[in-house]
Write a protein that holds these residues in place. Structure first.
Motif, PDB file in Angstrom:
ATOM      1  N   GLU A  52      -9.686   0.333   0.083  1.00  0.00           N
ATOM      2  CA  GLU A  52      -9.763  -0.280  -0.946  1.00  0.00           C
ATOM      3  C   GLU A  52      -8.917  -1.337  -1.189  1.00  0.00           C
ATOM      4  O   GLU A  52      -9.753  -2.823  -1.518  1.00  0.00           O
ATOM      5  CB  GLU A  52      -9.520   0.609  -2.314  1.00  0.00           C
ATOM      6  CG  GLU A  52      -9.151  -0.010  -3.401  1.00  0.00           C
ATOM      7  CD  GLU A  52      -8.431   0.616  -4.524  1.00  0.00           C
ATOM      8  OE1 GLU A  52      -8.072   0.006  -5.581  1.00  0.00           O
ATOM      9  OE2 GLU A  52      -7.973   1.679  -4.276  1.00  0.00           O
TER      10      GLU A  52
ATOM     11  N   ILE B 120       0.921  -1.139  -0.112  1.00  0.00           N
ATOM     12  CA  ILE B 120       0.041  -0.231  -0.296  1.00  0.00           C
ATOM     13  C   ILE B 120       0.794   1.049  -0.022  1.00  0.00           C
ATOM     14  O   ILE B 120       1.515   1.346   1.010  1.00  0.00           O
ATOM     15  CB  ILE B 120      -0.890  -0.181   1.218  1.00  0.00           C
ATOM     16  CG1 ILE B 120      -1.769  -1.175   1.186  1.00  0.00           C
ATOM     17  CG2 ILE B 120      -1.919   1.205   1.050  1.00  0.00           C
ATOM     18  CD1 ILE B 120      -2.680  -1.521   2.450  1.00  0.00           C
TER      19      ILE B 120
ATOM     20  N   ASP C 126      -0.261   4.396  -0.797  1.00  0.00           N
ATOM     21  CA  ASP C 126      -1.122   5.705  -0.524  1.00  0.00           C
ATOM     22  C   ASP C 126      -2.039   5.121   0.543  1.00  0.00           C
ATOM     23  O   ASP C 126      -2.961   4.478   0.492  1.00  0.00           O
ATOM     24  CB  ASP C 126      -1.667   6.086  -1.800  1.00  0.00           C
ATOM     25  CG  ASP C 126      -2.606   7.323  -1.813  1.00  0.00           C
ATOM     26  OD1 ASP C 126      -2.498   7.938  -0.669  1.00  0.00           O
ATOM     27  OD2 ASP C 126      -3.067   7.760  -2.568  1.00  0.00           O
TER      28      ASP C 126
ATOM     29  N   ARG D 124      -5.898   4.535  -0.210  1.00  0.00           N
ATOM     30  CA  ARG D 124      -6.004   3.524  -0.690  1.00  0.00           C
ATOM     31  C   ARG D 124      -6.125   2.320   0.155  1.00  0.00           C
ATOM     32  O   ARG D 124      -6.562   1.229  -0.068  1.00  0.00           O
ATOM     33  CB  ARG D 124      -5.186   3.110  -1.850  1.00  0.00           C
ATOM     34  CG  ARG D 124      -5.359   3.906  -2.982  1.00  0.00           C
ATOM     35  CD  ARG D 124      -4.526   3.594  -4.313  1.00  0.00           C
ATOM     36  NE  ARG D 124      -5.171   2.514  -4.730  1.00  0.00           N
ATOM     37  CZ  ARG D 124      -4.672   1.728  -5.844  1.00  0.00           C
ATOM     38  NH1 ARG D 124      -3.488   2.022  -6.260  1.00  0.00           N
ATOM     39  NH2 ARG D 124      -5.238   0.692  -6.216  1.00  0.00           N
TER      40      ARG D 124
END
Length: 569
Positions: A144, A136, A138, A141
């Protein structure tokens, strides 16, 4: 779950928000500075954090939760050695089709590629073991990617997902919200497939059902049992899946694992219709891929699996059905025989053969008759007791003579991983404290993760660990004697006093050197209310229910002599 306030959150806080939204109640971890932001976010939440003593233990505890709940068990470890220590649990989850999510701390994003402290390429490391490996980058995100991770871990053939968390990403601020609770997509049988299955059953004379795999629940097994009883099918469970049908059920014919009942194997080979429900029929249940012809078996094969990639992978089935256990069991409710089935006597004989094979353990050298001890536990253990084990010859006795009677009562790795039993017992007892949890471990197996006994003591988890001590790596010694008789190398062990080990950690310890002494020691262990170890001293000769060390060696020497004579001629 109520969404957090519409204010920015750190990446670490978002990770925990997402776990809460998925109903996660337990996290197993070995802490690391790389994910301190997540540990801080866990503070004060309803999630119970179990601090483990080694990362492999943490992932195996998470694996146990995944097996018992059908939802991903959660483990958290740090980068580098933490991640590599965790890898055995990932391999177990992959082989055993268990939903699991491993969060791994990572170096800061601006340090990647420089060979920073404990830096690793997790996609390269875990790429062949996990269903998905992702980093990951970011913080926005996080929801998500974690939502997708739950989808991937549970859908099709369940398995592990690895999520890498860069240290600096976890302190970034982002305005994002967790997804709602993820449920796996269920696939069901079609009317056409059910009609085809019904026709094959109508034409059969000697059918057999092979039951295995993961993803089953108590409800789906109840529905499946109705189908089994309506058609009065003889049933065999595959390697270490014996809990899928009670050993007391009149249709149960035994486990198709290591050293199966020869009569069970003969029954399957003679079958004209083989139903494979949920199982991949990998190396051990297929008896080294010798049970059926490849790619086209002689028998009519119906293969039902949740993952299309497993259908036709090894065996070409007459009827292939992609369906999850729940979807399959619901579809089977529509099927009933149109006439009296002709195999009632075969089914009764299958169960009678199973009872005869497992009723009484053969006597082997030594004052501790391990098989008799297993048989004595049948009536002592509650039907819902959870029994765990790792790998080794000692497990053959458990799987053959114990008889599992309820869903969730057996936690054992089909991958054959040593060291699994103790962490699995800790994870199971942490999840289900009201159930009795008994771990069987060999002397070599136990010390691969023996430090997790400290975890059981720390959290007051009164598991009972039965250590079967024969002073060697017994399975390897058995193969050594078969191939290199009398040439002992690399398989001998000098063990500690395991009863004293238990007491040193703050638990209860017992040393047992005779069969009659076992049950009183077991009762004292239960009454202690503490994590307990029963140190069972077993004669090294007592390797398997079918052979002693000496008989294996003598046979190998005879075979070598016969081969030498044959080559001379």
């Amino acid at each position: 779950m109520t969404l957090p306030n519409a204010t920015p959150r750190t990446g670490g806080q978002l990770v925990v928000d997402c776990l809460l939204s998925q109903g996660v109640e337990h996290v197993f971890c070995v802490p690391g500075e790389s994910f301190l932001a997540v540990l801080d976010a866990l503070h004060g939440t309803p999630i119970a954090v179990t601090i483990c003593r080694q990362e492999g233990g943490a992932t195996m505890m998470a694996d146990a939760v995944g097996r018992l709940t059908g939802r991903p068990g959660i483990a958290m470890v740090t980068r580098g050695p933490g991640a590599t220590n965790a890898s055995p649990g990932i391999h177990i989850a992959e082989h055993d089709s268990v939903p699991l999510i491993l969060f791994v701390g990572q170096v800061a994003r601006d340090m990647k590629g420089r060979g920073a402290f404990q830096e690793m390429d997790f996609k390269a490391v875990f790429g062949t073991m996990a269903k998905w490996v992702v980093e990951i980058e970011d913080a926005a995100r996080v929801p998500e990617i974690i939502a997708r991770a739950f989808h991937v871990a549970m859908q099709g053939r369940p398995g592990p997902v690895v999520i890498s968390l860069p240290e600096d990403m976890l302190t970034d601020m982002a305005l994002a919200f967790p997804a709602g609770r993820i449920e796996p997509v269920e696939t069901a049988t079609s009317a056409i497939q059910l009609a085809a299955l019904q026709e094959l059953l109508e034409d059969a004379r000697k059918p057999v059902l092979l039951l295995g795999g993961s993803g089953w629940t108590a409800d789906s097994l109840l529905r499946l049992r109705g189908f089994i009883e309506r058609f009065d099918l003889p049933v065999a469970t595959t390697f270490r899946r014996a809990m899928l049908l009670s050993g007391d059920h009149p249709n149960y014919g035994g486990e198709l694992g290591i050293g199966p009942n020869p009569k069970l194997r003969a029954r399957i080979e003679a079958a004209d219709l083989v139903l494979m429900f949920g199982t991949r029929m990998a190396e051990i249940p297929s008896q080294g891929y010798t049970l059926f012809d490849i790619p086209t078996p002689r028998q009519t094969i119906v293969h039902v699996h949740a993952d299309t990639a497993e259908l036709g992978r090894v065996y070409h089935p007459t009827l292939a059905i992609q369906a999850t256990p729940d979807g399959l069991s619901r579809g089977l409710e529509a099927l009933s025989p149109s006439r009296a089935v002709p195999w009632h006597a075969e089914t009764r004989q299958a169960h009678a053969d199973f009872l005869a094979w497992t009723d009484t353990a053969p006597k082997l050298p030594g004052s501790v008759q391990y098989g008799d001890i297993i048989v004595s536990l049948r009536d002592r253990l509650p039907a819902d007791a959870i029994v765990t084990n790792g790998a080794g010859n000692y497990t053959i006795w458990v799987q053959r003579f114990l008889r599992f009677r309820s869903f969730g009562s057996q936690l054992a790795p089909v991958s054959g991983s040593m060291g699994y039993g103790l962490p699995a017992a800790v994870g199971a007892k942490r999840l289900l404290p009201e159930r009795m949890v008994v771990c069987f471990a060999g002397d070599g197996c136990f010390l691969m993760n023996g430090q997790e006994f400290a975890t059981a003591v720390q959290y007051g988890l009164p598991i009972i660990v039965i250590i079967v001590d024969n002073g060697m790596y017994g399975t390897i010694r058995m193969h050594q004697e078969r191939h290199y008789p009398g040439r002992v190398s690399g398989t001998q062990l000098r063990n500690p006093d395991f009863a004293a080990y238990a007491v040193a950690f703050g638990g209860h310890g017992e040393r047992v050197e005779s069969t009659d002494a076992f049950l009183p020691a077991f009762e004292r262990a239960v009454a202690s209310g503490l994590p307990a170890i029963i140190h069972l001293i077993v004669d090294p000769e007592a390797l398997t229910p079918g052979a002693s060390l000496t008989t294996i060696r003598e046979k190998a020497l005879r075979d070598q002599a016969d081969a030498a004579v044959g080559s001379a001629i």
